[in-house]
Design an enzyme around this catalytic site. Structure first.
Site, PDB file in Angstrom:
ATOM      1  N   ASP A  96      33.790  30.837  49.576  1.00  0.00           N
ATOM      2  CA  ASP A  96      33.208  32.095  49.114  1.00  0.00           C
ATOM      3  C   ASP A  96      33.129  32.237  47.601  1.00  0.00           C
ATOM      4  OD1 ASP A  96      35.831  32.371  48.389  1.00  0.00           O
ATOM      5  OD2 ASP A  96      36.309  33.951  49.801  1.00  0.00           O
ATOM      6  N   GLU A 118      34.527  26.253  56.058  1.00  0.00           N
ATOM      7  CA  GLU A 118      35.255  27.533  56.088  1.00  0.00           C
ATOM      8  C   GLU A 118      34.262  28.695  56.223  1.00  0.00           C
ATOM      9  OE1 GLU A 118      37.548  29.683  52.892  1.00  0.00           O
ATOM     10  OE2 GLU A 118      39.207  28.524  53.701  1.00  0.00           O
ATOM     11  N   GLU A 132      33.422  37.816  46.674  1.00  0.00           N
ATOM     12  CA  GLU A 132      33.512  36.726  47.649  1.00  0.00           C
ATOM     13  C   GLU A 132      32.896  37.075  49.004  1.00  0.00           C
ATOM     14  OE1 GLU A 132      35.999  37.694  45.659  1.00  0.00           O
ATOM     15  OE2 GLU A 132      36.449  35.930  44.444  1.00  0.00           O
ATOM     16  N   HIS A 205      45.490  37.143  41.324  1.00  0.00           N
ATOM     17  CA  HIS A 205      44.375  36.846  40.417  1.00  0.00           C
ATOM     18  C   HIS A 205      43.070  37.575  40.740  1.00  0.00           C
ATOM     19  CE1 HIS A 205      41.774  34.477  43.087  1.00  0.00           C
ATOM     20  NE2 HIS A 205      42.887  34.170  43.706  1.00  0.00           N
ATOM     21  N   ARG A 207      39.661  39.442  41.191  1.00  0.00           N
ATOM     22  CA  ARG A 207      38.871  40.272  40.260  1.00  0.00           C
ATOM     23  C   ARG A 207      39.035  41.765  40.499  1.00  0.00           C
ATOM     24  NH1 ARG A 207      35.750  36.088  38.954  1.00  0.00           N
ATOM     25  NH2 ARG A 207      34.472  36.298  37.069  1.00  0.00           N
ATOM     26  N   HIS A 238      47.970  32.452  37.113  1.00  0.00           N
ATOM     27  CA  HIS A 238      46.571  32.034  36.974  1.00  0.00           C
ATOM     28  C   HIS A 238      46.220  31.963  35.488  1.00  0.00           C
ATOM     29  CE1 HIS A 238      42.168  32.251  37.426  1.00  0.00           C
ATOM     30  NE2 HIS A 238      42.331  32.025  38.720  1.00  0.00           N
TER      31      HIS A 238
HETATM   32  C1  UD1 Z   1      37.503  32.215  41.102  1.00  0.00           C
HETATM   33  C2  UD1 Z   1      36.706  32.642  42.339  1.00  0.00           C
HETATM   34  C3  UD1 Z   1      37.628  33.238  43.378  1.00  0.00           C
HETATM   35  C4  UD1 Z   1      38.791  32.314  43.685  1.00  0.00           C
HETATM   36  C5  UD1 Z   1      39.477  31.923  42.391  1.00  0.00           C
HETATM   37  C6  UD1 Z   1      40.559  30.917  42.677  1.00  0.00           C
HETATM   38  C7  UD1 Z   1      34.435  33.509  41.997  1.00  0.00           C
HETATM   39  C8  UD1 Z   1      33.620  34.669  41.642  1.00  0.00           C
HETATM   40  N1  UD1 Z   1      35.764  33.689  41.961  1.00  0.00           N
HETATM   41  O1  UD1 Z   1      38.020  33.397  40.518  1.00  0.00           O
HETATM   42  O2  UD1 Z   1      36.900  33.452  44.582  1.00  0.00           O
HETATM   43  O3  UD1 Z   1      39.700  33.016  44.500  1.00  0.00           O
HETATM   44  O4  UD1 Z   1      38.523  31.326  41.505  1.00  0.00           O
HETATM   45  O5  UD1 Z   1      41.479  30.828  41.648  1.00  0.00           O
HETATM   46  O6  UD1 Z   1      33.921  32.448  42.254  1.00  0.00           O
HETATM   47  N2  UD1 Z   1      40.547  29.777  33.636  1.00  0.00           N
HETATM   48  C9  UD1 Z   1      40.949  28.757  32.811  1.00  0.00           C
HETATM   49  N3  UD1 Z   1      41.157  27.518  33.350  1.00  0.00           N
HETATM   50  C10 UD1 Z   1      40.997  27.262  34.677  1.00  0.00           C
HETATM   51  C11 UD1 Z   1      40.592  28.303  35.509  1.00  0.00           C
HETATM   52  C12 UD1 Z   1      40.352  29.553  34.982  1.00  0.00           C
HETATM   53  O7  UD1 Z   1      41.120  28.942  31.620  1.00  0.00           O
HETATM   54  O8  UD1 Z   1      41.204  26.124  35.105  1.00  0.00           O
HETATM   55  C13 UD1 Z   1      40.319  31.128  33.065  1.00  0.00           C
HETATM   56  C14 UD1 Z   1      39.055  31.213  32.228  1.00  0.00           C
HETATM   57  O9  UD1 Z   1      39.316  32.046  31.151  1.00  0.00           O
HETATM   58  C15 UD1 Z   1      38.073  31.900  33.183  1.00  0.00           C
HETATM   59  C16 UD1 Z   1      39.004  32.818  33.961  1.00  0.00           C
HETATM   60  O10 UD1 Z   1      40.195  32.074  34.121  1.00  0.00           O
HETATM   61  O11 UD1 Z   1      37.080  32.599  32.467  1.00  0.00           O
HETATM   62  C17 UD1 Z   1      38.498  33.286  35.294  1.00  0.00           C
HETATM   63  O12 UD1 Z   1      37.993  32.202  36.073  1.00  0.00           O
HETATM   64  P1  UD1 Z   1      36.815  32.483  37.154  1.00  0.00           P
HETATM   65  O13 UD1 Z   1      36.509  31.213  37.879  1.00  0.00           O
HETATM   66  O14 UD1 Z   1      35.699  33.190  36.499  1.00  0.00           O
HETATM   67  O15 UD1 Z   1      37.457  33.537  38.129  1.00  0.00           O
HETATM   68  P2  UD1 Z   1      38.702  33.428  39.092  1.00  0.00           P
HETATM   69  O16 UD1 Z   1      39.388  34.753  39.051  1.00  0.00           O
HETATM   70  O17 UD1 Z   1      39.476  32.203  38.827  1.00  0.00           O
HETATM   71  N1  UDP Z   2      48.020  26.849  44.297  1.00  0.00           N
HETATM   72  C1  UDP Z   2      48.370  25.736  43.520  1.00  0.00           C
HETATM   73  N2  UDP Z   2      49.128  25.921  42.388  1.00  0.00           N
HETATM   74  C2  UDP Z   2      49.557  27.142  42.003  1.00  0.00           C
HETATM   75  C3  UDP Z   2      49.177  28.271  42.788  1.00  0.00           C
HETATM   76  C4  UDP Z   2      48.404  28.084  43.920  1.00  0.00           C
HETATM   77  O1  UDP Z   2      48.012  24.612  43.843  1.00  0.00           O
HETATM   78  O2  UDP Z   2      50.242  27.249  40.981  1.00  0.00           O
HETATM   79  C5  UDP Z   2      47.173  26.639  45.499  1.00  0.00           C
HETATM   80  C6  UDP Z   2      47.599  27.315  46.767  1.00  0.00           C
HETATM   81  O3  UDP Z   2      48.467  26.509  47.528  1.00  0.00           O
HETATM   82  C7  UDP Z   2      46.278  27.534  47.506  1.00  0.00           C
HETATM   83  C8  UDP Z   2      45.292  27.709  46.379  1.00  0.00           C
HETATM   84  O4  UDP Z   2      45.919  27.209  45.204  1.00  0.00           O
HETATM   85  O5  UDP Z   2      45.895  26.381  48.227  1.00  0.00           O
HETATM   86  C9  UDP Z   2      44.954  29.153  46.233  1.00  0.00           C
HETATM   87  O6  UDP Z   2      44.231  29.317  45.071  1.00  0.00           O
HETATM   88  P1  UDP Z   2      43.898  30.750  44.489  1.00  0.00           P
HETATM   89  O7  UDP Z   2      44.942  31.734  44.883  1.00  0.00           O
HETATM   90  O8  UDP Z   2      43.644  30.533  43.036  1.00  0.00           O
HETATM   91  O9  UDP Z   2      42.510  31.075  45.181  1.00  0.00           O
HETATM   92  P2  UDP Z   2      42.074  31.752  46.565  1.00  0.00           P
HETATM   93  O10 UDP Z   2      42.693  30.990  47.674  1.00  0.00           O
HETATM   94  O11 UDP Z   2      42.507  33.173  46.493  1.00  0.00           O
HETATM   95  O12 UDP Z   2      40.599  31.645  46.555  1.00  0.00           O
END
Ligand code: UD1
Ligand code: UDP
Length: 365
Positions: A96, A118, A132, A205, A207, A238
């Site tokens: 998603d 999924e 999502e 984490h 949004r 996160h």
């Molecule tokens: C995204 C997904 C969400 C998923 C989540 C998993 C969308 C809209 N959201 O949300 O469904 O649950 O990933 O974690 O697709 N950042 C870093 N390094 C990283 C990752 C993130 O610096 O490796 C920071 C950046 O500043 C980035 C912010 O996190 O701008 C947010 O990342 P983003 O992918 O936009 O949203 P998530 O909340 O991670």
């Molecule tokens: N996870 C990880 N390291 C961490 C925290 C979470 O590998 O420090 C894994 C966790 O086991 C799960 C996935 O990340 O498989 C969940 O990711 P997140 O919560 O970022 O996204 P969501 O599942 O909500 O989309």
């Protein structure tokens, strides 16, 4: 030989797609190409490292402060180039995220069939989780094949009019990943730090929770830690700076809460396995915890994973401080409730989801 292009871009997609990549790479009938959007960077690279999966393409789109417009347009255009060059027979997307949605849309614009891994999870509330729920329903409209983790997900898809022969119930590939990562007698500095205590693992984490809900979640955690001296918490945070700011404001200076960097998935899965219970707004953790027999308080108002609630392992705790605090307190004080929630039940499959998807694709494409 048929060409399968797998695309993903965030940590959870990678965790659930890498087992499938590894399975498809064994196929003699299909060639697999891996494309990363790079919606995440460090958190994505950590997973690639653990599974030792190499990408053929990396759009590297991540930038600090990216919004949904940035992600959608960058992925849509980036995928156009990759798909026009590779002309795959099918594109596989997961779940998603905006990477998954925009990639599916790119494939749709080019007339390339999409397989949705999924598929069929629903809250029916476009605002929760946001965006999502929209992404998942949108991919459902585009996809030709739907790999549903559970019967409930399959029923959702049938109710939307998808053809029975295009849906396969597979279990969740996240459970396949657990078979790869969880080890008996795992120890780390965190498990050693907490070995005389009851350890809570927290992640947050989403949004829609940034802002007031997240402040409330963290306040509830802090109250619990301050009240129960035998409880410690670890929070692999996160990388989103907005999350870090709130955590710093609410949780700093508390000795029994350790905020650490995102953990490599193998270590994190073993940490879950060592937890007393888990507090989270994550999606994937709601699947992993029932398989490990760990109670989860889901800090959200909705869940698209009702199977874990039915199994008794997940409890929707909402996002208000008082509600979360009370639920944590009950779980710490009421042994019979704790034991009821911690019976290992696994509604998400037996770790063979990737094998099932591979067999289906070898036959159908
Ligand atoms: C995204 C997904 C969400 C998923 C989540 C998993 C969308 C809209 N959201 O949300 O469904 O649950 O990933 O974690 O697709 N950042 C870093 N390094 C990283 C990752 C993130 O610096 O490796 C920071 C950046 O500043 C980035 C912010 O996190 O701008 C947010 O990342 P983003 O992918 O936009 O949203 P998530 O909340 O991670
Ligand atoms: N996870 C990880 N390291 C961490 C925290 C979470 O590998 O420090 C894994 C966790 O086991 C799960 C996935 O990340 O498989 C969940 O990711 P997140 O919560 O970022 O996204 P969501 O599942 O909500 O989309």
């Amino acid at each position: 030989m048929k060409k399968i292009l797998i695309v993903f871009g965030t940590r959870p997609e990678a965790i659930k797609m890498c087992p499938l990549v590894k399975e498809l790479e064994k196929s003699e009938e299909c060639r697999t190409i891996v494309c990363l959007s790079g919606q995440h960077r460090e958190m994505l690279d950590q997973v690639m490292e653990v599974f030792q999966v190499k990408a053929d393409y990396d759009l590297s789109i991540m930038k600090p402060g990216q919004d949904l417009f940035d992600i959608t347009t960058e992925v849509l255009k980036g995928m156009r180039s990759v798909l026009m060059k590779e002309k795959p027979d099918i594109v596989l997307v997961h779940g998603d995220t905006t990477t998954a949605y925009a990639s599916a849309l790119s494939a749709f614009y080019l007339g390339i069939p999409v397989g949705h891994v999924e598929a069929g999870l629903r809250t029916w509330n476009l605002k929760s989780p946001f965006p999502e729920e929209f992404n998942r329903q949108g991919i459902g409209l585009i996809a030709k094949y739907h790999f549903a983790p559970t019967e409930t997900a399959r029923t959702n898809l049938l109710n939307e009019g998808k053809a029975e022969e295009d849906i396969l119930v597979t279990g969740n590939t996240g459970i396949d990943a657990l078979f790869f990562t969880v080890k008996k007698d795992f120890k780390s500095d965190v498990t050693e730090w907490a070995k005389e205590s009851r350890l809570l693992v927290i992640t947050a984490h989403r949004r829609e929770n940034l802002g007031k809900p997240m402040h409330e979640m963290f306040r509830a955690l802090r109250r619990i830690i301050e009240e129960f001296e035998d409880v410690k918490a670890v929070y692999p945070i996160h990388m989103n700076p907005q999350v870090r700011k709130i955590a710093d404001e609410e949780l700093a200076g508390c000795d029994r809460i350790r905020i650490i960097e995102p953990m490599p998935v193998n270590e994190f899965h073993n940490l879950l396995n060592a937890a007393y219970f888990i507090l989270t707004d994550s999606g994937g953790i709601q699947e992993e915890a029932p398989a490990l027999g760990k109670p989860v308080l889901v800090m959200r108002d909705t869940t698209e994973r009702p199977e874990g609630v039915e199994a008794g392992t997940l409890c929707l705790a909402g996002t208000a401080e008082e509600g979360i605090y009370k639920k944590c307190k009950s779980l710490l004080e009421d042994q019979s409730l704790y034991h009821k929630m911690s019976e290992a039940k696994n509604p998400y499959g037996d770790g063979t989801a990737s094998k099932k998807i591979r067999a289906f694709l070898e036959e159908k494409i």
